[in-house]
Design an enzyme around this catalytic site. Sequence first.
Site, mmCIF file in Angstrom:
data_model
loop_
_atom_site.group_PDB
_atom_site.id
_atom_site.type_symbol
_atom_site.label_atom_id
_atom_site.label_comp_id
_atom_site.label_asym_id
_atom_site.label_seq_id
_atom_site.Cartn_x
_atom_site.Cartn_y
_atom_site.Cartn_z
ATOM 1 N N ASP A 1 21.275 9.264 67.672
ATOM 2 C CA ASP A 1 20.771 9.228 66.293
ATOM 3 C C ASP A 1 19.760 8.263 66.008
ATOM 4 O O ASP A 1 18.953 7.981 65.172
ATOM 5 C CB ASP A 1 21.968 9.492 65.041
ATOM 6 N N SER B 1 18.143 11.488 57.648
ATOM 7 C CA SER B 1 18.401 12.524 58.545
ATOM 8 C C SER B 1 19.159 13.443 57.882
ATOM 9 O O SER B 1 20.054 13.253 56.927
ATOM 10 C CB SER B 1 19.238 12.037 59.772
ATOM 11 N N GLN C 1 16.828 17.187 65.443
ATOM 12 C CA GLN C 1 16.903 16.652 64.321
ATOM 13 C C GLN C 1 15.938 17.071 63.158
ATOM 14 O O GLN C 1 14.886 16.909 63.201
ATOM 15 C CB GLN C 1 17.171 15.215 64.347
#
Length: 281
Positions: free
Chosen positions: A200, A223, A273
Amino acid sequence: MNELIGALTMNAVGPDLFEGRTTNDGWFTLFGGQVIAQALSAATLTVPADRPVHSLHAYFLRGGAFDTPIKVEVARDRDGGAFSSRRVVVHQNDKPILTMMASFHAPEPGSWRQPQMPDVPPPEALPSLEDVQRAAAEQAPASMRESMLRRITSIDVHPITGCQPFQREDGPAEQAMWFRCRDVPADQSWHRILLAYASDLFLVNACIGPHRSRLKKGAHVASLDHGLWIHQDVNIEDWLLYVSDSASAGQGRGMNRGHIFSRDGRLIATTTQEGLMRLPA
């Protein structure tokens, strides 16, 4: 690293119910990768050791707090002949902050195919993220220097392109960096949990690249979800190359995708993502 490992270690408090603490790893809000890794850590405790995680998909529902423990509920949706499926909800203050599906698979022999690793400078030839931040802070107004000098991850990061969090010039919709962890437990499950954490790091920055000049007061970037597919065993104590790009952006969202390679060119993982992009005109 010991503090991060401690935060990612889940304690059983009931049948498939776990509790953990959060840690401020230098971010302005609770890092989403930390919550994903905690969810995966809990789910891993409910699966036989010979079935490592091979994929997960998480949705971020709310921002988390640094000073409040989390509770993790794991549902054992299925244990088949080769695969196990787990459904996970992470709660904080009695509210869900993340939901995640994860699949675990007993490795099998099979054909192998992958893209070629890009040709990039080695990590030893590049400054660390901390060095990059320090250089940027020297050129910034005094009011911004303290925040720019915060260490924003326990992981060693050497940026190649696009990972500088305070860059404000428009650039390509892509980025690349080397990263690694130190003093990791030998168990492969920990290498995969920490890979989930690291996957991430800055991924949302790829879609922001062409719009960095609009990162000013009133901008909101976050996100929305996160996907990770792990293709083979991980050694996160050795340098890994993380390259990512953004295929599209629009309607307040941007799509990102990434590949993680071992130093010798093996494809270790793939990520996706979608990020929220509310940028002032």
